[in-house]
Design an enzyme around this catalytic site. Structure first.
Site, mmCIF file in Angstrom:
data_model
loop_
_atom_site.group_PDB
_atom_site.id
_atom_site.type_symbol
_atom_site.label_atom_id
_atom_site.label_comp_id
_atom_site.label_asym_id
_atom_site.label_seq_id
_atom_site.Cartn_x
_atom_site.Cartn_y
_atom_site.Cartn_z
ATOM 1 N N ASP A 97 95.145 -0.897 60.221
ATOM 2 C CA ASP A 97 94.361 -0.804 61.258
ATOM 3 C C ASP A 97 93.242 0.390 60.758
ATOM 4 O O ASP A 97 93.536 1.181 59.944
ATOM 5 C CB ASP A 97 95.031 0.273 62.492
ATOM 6 C CG ASP A 97 94.435 0.552 63.869
ATOM 7 O OD1 ASP A 97 93.597 -0.520 64.081
ATOM 8 O OD2 ASP A 97 94.669 1.581 64.433
ATOM 9 N N HIS A 98 92.030 0.041 61.130
ATOM 10 C CA HIS A 98 90.806 0.811 60.692
ATOM 11 C C HIS A 98 90.673 1.030 59.071
ATOM 12 O O HIS A 98 90.330 1.983 58.710
ATOM 13 C CB HIS A 98 90.823 2.260 61.384
ATOM 14 C CG HIS A 98 90.550 2.194 62.649
ATOM 15 N ND1 HIS A 98 89.376 1.953 63.034
ATOM 16 C CD2 HIS A 98 91.389 2.311 63.927
ATOM 17 C CE1 HIS A 98 89.255 1.932 64.489
ATOM 18 N NE2 HIS A 98 90.429 2.214 65.081
ATOM 19 N N ASP A 136 86.697 -1.458 59.031
ATOM 20 C CA ASP A 136 86.068 -0.633 60.078
ATOM 21 C C ASP A 136 85.022 0.005 59.493
ATOM 22 O O ASP A 136 85.100 1.006 58.746
ATOM 23 C CB ASP A 136 86.733 0.348 60.719
ATOM 24 C CG ASP A 136 86.160 1.055 61.873
ATOM 25 O OD1 ASP A 136 84.983 0.465 61.926
ATOM 26 O OD2 ASP A 136 86.696 2.039 62.294
ATOM 27 N N GLU A 190 84.711 -4.416 63.522
ATOM 28 C CA GLU A 190 84.127 -3.689 64.778
ATOM 29 C C GLU A 190 82.800 -3.548 64.753
ATOM 30 O O GLU A 190 82.104 -3.186 63.581
ATOM 31 C CB GLU A 190 84.848 -2.316 64.702
ATOM 32 C CG GLU A 190 84.354 -1.273 66.111
ATOM 33 C CD GLU A 190 84.975 -0.074 66.147
ATOM 34 O OE1 GLU A 190 86.298 0.005 65.753
ATOM 35 O OE2 GLU A 190 84.497 0.943 66.622
ATOM 36 N N HIS A 194 88.680 6.586 71.388
ATOM 37 C CA HIS A 194 90.154 7.044 70.656
ATOM 38 C C HIS A 194 90.690 8.311 71.171
ATOM 39 O O HIS A 194 89.798 9.422 71.317
ATOM 40 C CB HIS A 194 90.049 7.256 69.078
ATOM 41 C CG HIS A 194 89.584 5.761 68.528
ATOM 42 N ND1 HIS A 194 88.538 5.188 67.872
ATOM 43 C CD2 HIS A 194 90.498 4.828 68.548
ATOM 44 C CE1 HIS A 194 88.630 4.122 67.449
ATOM 45 N NE2 HIS A 194 89.784 3.707 67.744
ATOM 46 N N GLY A 195 91.844 8.628 71.395
ATOM 47 C CA GLY A 195 92.672 9.940 71.697
ATOM 48 C C GLY A 195 92.573 10.171 72.997
ATOM 49 O O GLY A 195 92.148 9.247 73.902
ATOM 50 N N HIS A 211 89.771 -1.000 71.434
ATOM 51 C CA HIS A 211 90.409 0.378 70.870
ATOM 52 C C HIS A 211 90.611 1.326 71.919
ATOM 53 O O HIS A 211 89.861 1.403 72.814
ATOM 54 C CB HIS A 211 89.746 0.571 69.825
ATOM 55 C CG HIS A 211 89.987 -0.230 68.463
ATOM 56 N ND1 HIS A 211 90.511 0.292 67.206
ATOM 57 C CD2 HIS A 211 89.779 -1.439 68.117
ATOM 58 C CE1 HIS A 211 90.682 -0.640 66.453
ATOM 59 N NE2 HIS A 211 90.276 -1.737 66.908
ATOM 60 N N ASN A 243 94.698 -1.676 71.576
ATOM 61 C CA ASN A 243 95.254 -0.862 70.753
ATOM 62 C C ASN A 243 95.549 0.291 71.131
ATOM 63 O O ASN A 243 95.021 0.761 71.888
ATOM 64 C CB ASN A 243 93.849 -0.506 69.694
ATOM 65 C CG ASN A 243 93.960 -1.403 68.484
ATOM 66 O OD1 ASN A 243 94.317 -2.837 68.688
ATOM 67 N ND2 ASN A 243 93.566 -1.056 67.519
HETATM 68 ZN ZN LIG Z 1 91.060 2.321 66.913
#
Ligand SMILES: [Zn+2]
Length: 298
Positions: free
Chosen positions: A79-80, A101, A131, A175-176, A203, A225
């Site tokens: 991932d990433h 990424d 991405e 994200h987050g 994502h 994700n």
């Molecule tokens: Zn991500």
């Protein structure tokens, strides 16, 4: 069994459901993800970031071993991945797929780096996620949620130029943890789905809202994700239970169950529950072999 993400996503795309891609960072979370997928009879993708574990190769191989023994299709993706070198490590770690990424760099740099990763990956039957646009941070949602959304025309050109297998798109997730309310651009997503010929990835699934995710999967998202909500589930597994005295022996069980509760929920939200039956699991698994099950020559 271990299969490529291409196989998992091809069936999902054809049947209009999303597959949860779950963040893992130790053996307990891998087993929790696989057990939840088996209970829900769903295909599963395991997300492995390069820094998630102190021994990346050991961890990738552990994920492959556990995935190979699973009763449902399981893919493992870097991932990433921040660099070409990290992608080479993903090969060494026995992952089925890789993400590179470079979405924070200009278009030409991103395309160039993705092309290099595709050359590496396709030589040995691995798939590449790239991405375009940029999925930013939920903590900076007031800016990141609105800037750098994926442009459909540019996405078509990018996929054609790079030959990537999956495309992560920026359509309003982040994200987050969100500061603010996530707003998904469904019209933009429809346009991307109609024009872009490869499976689309969302994502920043955590905290984006169940209805939003379900709708995104119905419209055309193939992989979702998720990480933050799963780790929150683990933490709550401890916070909400009594671990006084000798009950502390159950600490790993509580972490695992906390993770599984969130995972089970997302298989339902993405629409993948029961969908493992759509896959042919009679073939040999992918561990060390190419997509068609044969050993790929170098
Ligand atoms: Zn991500």
């Amino acid at each position: 069994m271990l299969v490529s993400m291409k196989t998992i996503c091809a069936v999902a795309r054809e049947n209009h459901f999303g597959v949860p891609a779950l963040g893992v960072n130790n053996e307990h979370s891998i087993r929790a993800a696989v057990e939840a997928a088996e209970e829900k009879n769903s295909p599963l993708i395991l997300l492995i970031t390069y820094g998630a574990h102190p021994d990346f190769v050991y961890f990738g191989k552990t994920a492959a071993e556990i995935g190979e023994k699973a009763k449902v299709p399981v893919a493992t993706i870097l991932d990433h991945g921040p660099s070409y070198e990290t992608c080479v490590w993903a090969v060494r770690a026995g992952l089925t797929d890789m993400m590179i990424d470079k979405s924070s760099t200009p278009y030409e740099v991103n395309a160039h780096e993705v092309k290099r990763a595709v050359e590496l990956a396709h030589a040995i039957g691995m798939g590449v996620e790239a991405e375009l646009g940029h999925v930013g941070s939920g903590e900076n949602y007031a800016v990141d949620g609105y800037s750098n959304l994926t442009d459909p025309e540019e996405a078509v050109r990018f996929v054609k130029e790079t030959n990537c297998d999956f495309l992560a798109v920026a359509v309003g997730t982040a994200h987050g943890v969100y500061k603010g309310t996530p707003e998904i651009r469904f019209e933009r997503l429809k346009e991307l789905r109609d024009k872009v010929p490869v499976p689309l990835v969302l994502h920043g699934g955590s905290g984006s809202g169940d209805e939003n995710i379900s709708k995104a999967c119905e419209i055309g998202i193939t992989k979702v994700n998720l990480a933050n909500d799963l780790y929150r589930g683990m933490a709550e597994g401890l916070i909400n239970n009594d671990i006084s005295g000798n009950k502390v022996y159950g600490v790993y069980g509580l972490l695992t169950e906390g993770y599984k509760q969130v995972a089970r929920h997302y298989f339902d939200v993405c629409g993948s529950t029961g969908k493992a039956s759509l896959y042919d699991l009679s073939r040999p698994g992918l561990n060390g072999r190419s997509e068609d099950g044969s050993v790929k020559e170098a």
